[in-house]
Design a protein around this motif. Structure first.
Motif, PDB file in Angstrom:
ATOM      1  N   ALA B 104      63.214  27.626  -1.356  1.00 31.21           N
ATOM      2  CA  ALA B 104      62.243  28.711  -0.833  1.00 31.21           C
ATOM      3  C   ALA B 104      61.625  28.070   0.511  1.00 31.21           C
ATOM      4  N   ALA B 105      61.832  26.958   0.861  1.00 32.11           N
ATOM      5  CA  ALA B 105      61.437  26.456   2.276  1.00 32.11           C
ATOM      6  C   ALA B 105      62.140  27.002   3.487  1.00 32.11           C
ATOM      7  N   TRP B 106      63.705  27.612   3.027  1.00 31.35           N
ATOM      8  CA  TRP B 106      64.227  28.153   4.086  1.00 31.35           C
ATOM      9  C   TRP B 106      63.704  29.501   4.420  1.00 31.35           C
ATOM     10  N   ALA B 107      62.772  30.138   3.779  1.00 31.93           N
ATOM     11  CA  ALA B 107      62.188  31.402   4.117  1.00 31.93           C
ATOM     12  C   ALA B 107      61.548  31.518   5.645  1.00 31.93           C
ATOM     13  N   VAL B 108      61.027  30.381   5.919  1.00 38.91           N
ATOM     14  CA  VAL B 108      60.210  30.636   7.362  1.00 38.91           C
ATOM     15  C   VAL B 108      61.182  29.873   8.276  1.00 38.91           C
ATOM     16  N   LEU B 124      54.473  26.248   9.213  1.00 36.93           N
ATOM     17  CA  LEU B 124      54.205  24.900   9.128  1.00 36.93           C
ATOM     18  C   LEU B 124      53.668  24.347   7.902  1.00 36.93           C
ATOM     19  N   LEU B 125      52.676  24.899   7.606  1.00 32.89           N
ATOM     20  CA  LEU B 125      51.909  24.384   6.234  1.00 32.89           C
ATOM     21  C   LEU B 125      52.724  24.873   5.145  1.00 32.89           C
ATOM     22  N   TYR B 126      53.362  25.923   5.150  1.00 33.34           N
ATOM     23  CA  TYR B 126      54.291  26.478   4.320  1.00 33.34           C
ATOM     24  C   TYR B 126      55.201  25.523   3.770  1.00 33.34           C
ATOM     25  N   VAL B 127      55.939  25.086   5.066  1.00 29.99           N
ATOM     26  CA  VAL B 127      57.062  24.015   4.727  1.00 29.99           C
ATOM     27  C   VAL B 127      56.498  22.849   4.156  1.00 29.99           C
ATOM     28  N   ALA B 254      70.391  20.080   0.351  1.00 30.88           N
ATOM     29  CA  ALA B 254      69.606  21.299   1.002  1.00 30.88           C
ATOM     30  C   ALA B 254      68.294  20.744   1.884  1.00 30.88           C
ATOM     31  N   ASN B 255      67.745  19.898   1.243  1.00 33.33           N
ATOM     32  CA  ASN B 255      66.624  19.096   1.670  1.00 33.33           C
ATOM     33  C   ASN B 255      66.932  18.497   3.090  1.00 33.33           C
ATOM     34  N   MET B 256      68.134  17.729   3.071  1.00 33.13           N
ATOM     35  CA  MET B 256      68.399  16.898   4.163  1.00 33.13           C
ATOM     36  C   MET B 256      68.808  17.825   5.441  1.00 33.13           C
ATOM     37  N   ILE B 257      69.703  18.964   5.033  1.00 28.45           N
ATOM     38  CA  ILE B 257      69.785  20.146   5.973  1.00 28.45           C
ATOM     39  C   ILE B 257      68.351  20.576   6.639  1.00 28.45           C
ATOM     40  N   LEU B 258      67.471  20.963   5.587  1.00 25.20           N
ATOM     41  CA  LEU B 258      66.404  21.365   6.063  1.00 25.20           C
ATOM     42  C   LEU B 258      65.509  20.575   6.966  1.00 25.20           C
ATOM     43  N   THR B 291      71.637  30.718  17.941  1.00 29.97           N
ATOM     44  CA  THR B 291      71.903  30.290  16.460  1.00 29.97           C
ATOM     45  C   THR B 291      72.850  28.907  16.521  1.00 29.97           C
ATOM     46  N   PHE B 292      73.624  29.220  17.815  1.00 32.17           N
ATOM     47  CA  PHE B 292      74.725  27.929  17.932  1.00 32.17           C
ATOM     48  C   PHE B 292      74.131  26.853  18.297  1.00 32.17           C
ATOM     49  N   TRP B 293      72.998  26.883  19.421  1.00 33.41           N
ATOM     50  CA  TRP B 293      72.295  25.776  19.671  1.00 33.41           C
ATOM     51  C   TRP B 293      71.611  25.040  18.564  1.00 33.41           C
ATOM     52  N   LEU B 294      70.959  25.681  17.714  1.00 31.87           N
ATOM     53  CA  LEU B 294      70.148  25.319  16.774  1.00 31.87           C
ATOM     54  C   LEU B 294      71.086  24.645  15.768  1.00 31.87           C
ATOM     55  N   LEU B 295      72.253  25.178  15.333  1.00 31.85           N
ATOM     56  CA  LEU B 295      73.249  24.357  14.616  1.00 31.85           C
ATOM     57  C   LEU B 295      73.794  23.521  14.938  1.00 31.85           C
ATOM     58  N   ILE B 296      73.928  23.070  16.443  1.00 31.51           N
ATOM     59  CA  ILE B 296      74.352  21.982  17.084  1.00 31.51           C
ATOM     60  C   ILE B 296      73.375  20.846  16.946  1.00 31.51           C
ATOM     61  N   LYS B 297      72.068  21.231  17.348  1.00 34.71           N
ATOM     62  CA  LYS B 297      71.059  20.322  17.466  1.00 34.71           C
ATOM     63  C   LYS B 297      70.798  19.865  15.695  1.00 34.71           C
ATOM     64  N   ALA B 298      70.762  20.767  14.882  1.00 32.62           N
ATOM     65  CA  ALA B 298      70.615  20.344  13.421  1.00 32.62           C
ATOM     66  C   ALA B 298      71.691  19.577  12.840  1.00 32.62           C
TER      67      ALA B 298
END
Lengths: 217, 353
Positions: B104-108, B124-127, B254-258, B291-298
């Motif tokens: 569910a946290a992935w929603a935001v 932020l609070l939701y996460v 999933a939590n780790m990736i989050l 999205t590519f930059w985000l994926l690289i960083k993550a």
């Protein structure tokens, strides 16, 4: 029926059901879990009132922290459920009387003029960019700063008092000094001594080994 | 009468359409997440293998590429055993309660400018709420299993998650102060202007606290006291097998990736290019999607998680508690006033451009 109403009634139904289960559940852990479910439903209703900050803080603080600690305690308790249920019939009339009285008082208050729809008009829906968090923060830290800080101090005092009252550590108990442990290194733990090697003749050595073997066998 | 039926009918169609699109979006987020989880397990085994001078999985498919699929098939085929004397309903619900919040946290999570399922202001609070609700899965699993090892694991995990949540929350307050918003998309856009404008510089101590607390929250080594193979077998999920176990496993990854995504979004500018405003560097990388930059960083942070697991031995329990309460919380409490003064004095990087 609008979508909001459907959501409201479903949350309200869950809330009432879980509230009933909290008191009627046979096991205290299950009661606590139903209380959690009640909190989640209440947070859903707050969300409908556009109080998203309060709704999510209810989840973070009560569901995520307070109830976890409560469960922690409840799970460790060794409750004798048979003993708890003894005398149920004897106490039932008193309990019923109290709950009926309470219900009557509650109904009297909520149906009185003070809480009628004319006193409290339905809140107007806020614009999409209205930030609940900002509004709450502004009021808390300007208008109500004194009350807010007093509440914080009272909580702090309560924390310290709870620790002071329950902490019964022995004065002479042994504890680990962690910073001292972390300071440990090769220099202050290990001492390297150089010892001259003992030199002996080869034959003598072999003889010694033989006698050793005989002794061991 | 006919009129009312007609309008509600139209409303219903509109609802169904909205619902349909929301479901499509959820699927579009969840399927990549689940695939990422499957191949994160493969990447982890390979990486740790190479770090320990082994080959890792290399039997199923070329170079072991089909290993995660083989594992999944195996887990699906296995029987789920409900132990005797356990609380049956809670035993079955626990994995669901664990995996639900972590998905569910992935929603935001914003994957690019405007590319987010729920663009809510209190993101932020939701996460924070979702990561803290996940602990119920662990506690209920531990209690419902009716096993001492599972119960010990659950108790350890509950205490650990609550302790580190405080430090995590304080670290997020720093992010909130810098970006003046709780919307994750706004947090990213407030960091625009190249990698020197990202929050990792002013919030460096909070970044460290957040990152390590994130490792502790996901019960990963060296904070895997809740599982602790050598002490309590497998901790809270010792009684689970087959799909029930794999739900726990899936949720953990999933939590780790989050956590990796959140670190990238809050401290490293999310989908923003690191070369923003750097002349020719910006020009030649302008075609790269955000999205590519985000994926690289993550994925850098995800690699960090694997690296930590391969490098450090498990913490002792009292040291975990000491680190959380006596080091992290004071660090954040000291750094927050410093950041407040920093922002109010309008010194770089908070000076208005």
């Amino acid at each position: 029926m609008s979508f909001q109403l459907i959501v409201f009634y479903s949350y309200a139904a869950v809330l009432i059901f879980s509230a009933l289960m909290v008191v009627s559940s046979k096991h205290s852990v299950k009661s606590a879990l139903f209380l959690v479910m009640g909190f989640v439903a209440a947070s859903g209703i707050w969300m409908l009132l556009e109080a998203e900050f309060l709704a999510i803080s209810l989840i973070v603080v009560y569901v995520g922290a307070v109830m976890v600690l409560l469960l922690f305690v409840v799970m460790m308790l060794d409750v004798d459920y048979a003993a708890l249920r003894q005398g149920f019939v004897k106490k039932l009339p008193v309990a019923l009387l109290i709950s009926v009285l309470f219900l009557a008082v509650l109904y009297g208050i909520t149906s009185s003029e003070e809480f009628s729809a004319t006193q409290y008009v339905a809140p107007v829906a806020k614009a999409a960019d209205y930030s609940n968090v900002k509004a709450l923060g502004r009021v808390l830290y300007t208008e109500y700063i004194l009350a807010f800080e007093i509440a914080a101090v009272i909580l702090l005092v309560a924390i310290i008092a709870a620790i002071a009252l329950t902490f019964r550590g022995r004065k002479n108990r042994k504890t680990q000094n962690i910073s001292k442990q972390l300071e440990a290194n090769k220099e202050n733990r290990l001492k390297i001594v150089s010892i001259d090697p003992v030199v002996c003749d080869k034959e003598e050595d072999e003889e010694e080994m033989k006698t050793d073997e005989e002794a061991s066998s | 009468m006919n009129d009312i039926a007609l309008t509600t009918g139209i409303d219903l169609m509109a609802w169904i359409e909205t619902l349909f699109w929301i479901v499509i979006k959820i699927v579009a987020i969840l399927i990549p997440v689940i695939l990422a989880v499957a191949y994160a397990t493969y990447a982890e085994r390979k990486l740790i293998g190479y770090m320990q001078l082994r080959l890792g999985p290399n039997r199923v498919g070329p170079k072991g590429w089909l290993q995660p699929i083989a594992d999944t098939v195996k887990l699906i085929m296995k029987e789920i055993i409900v132990p005797q004397g356990s609380s049956k309903l809670l035993f079955v619900i626990a994995p669901v309660l664990f995996i639900g919040p972590s998905f569910a946290a992935w929603a935001v999570i914003p994957f690019d400018a405007g590319l987010v399922l729920a663009d809510i202001d209190a993101g932020l609070l939701y996460v924070l709420a979702m990561t803290s609700v996940g602990v119920y899965g662990v506690i209920i699993a531990g209690w419902a299993s009716n096993s001492k090892y599972a119960f010990l694991g659950a108790m350890r995990s509950a205490a650990q998650i609550i302790s580190y949540e405080l430090a995590m929350g304080f670290a997020l307050v720093g992010v909130l102060m810098c970006s003046q918003s709780m919307n994750l998309g706004d947090i990213v856009t407030s960091q625009s202007g190249g990698f020197l404008q990202w929050f990792w510089i002013p919030l460096f101590p909070l970044l460290v606290v957040y990152w390590i607390s994130g490792v502790a929250e996901t019960n990963r080594a060296p904070f895997d006291m809740a599982e602790g193979e050598s002490e309590i077998v497998a901790g809270f999920h010792v009684e689970y097998g087959g799909m029930a176990f794999s739900l726990f496993f899936l949720a953990e990854y999933a939590n780790m990736i989050l956590i990796s995504f959140l670190t990238a979004i809050m401290f490293f500018g999310g989908w923003l290019s690191p070369f923003e405003g750097y002349g020719w560097l910006d020009d030649i990388t302008a075609w790269v999607p955000g999205t590519f930059w985000l994926l690289i960083k993550a994925s850098c942070f995800l690699f960090g998680l694997f690296w930590l697991r391969a490098t450090f031995p498990r913490f002792r329990y009292d040291q975990i508690m000491r680190l959380g309460w006596k080091i992290f919380i004071p660090v954040t409490l000291i750094w927050l006033p410093i950041v407040a003064i920093w922002i109010k004095l309008n010194i770089w990087p908070f000076n208005p451009v």
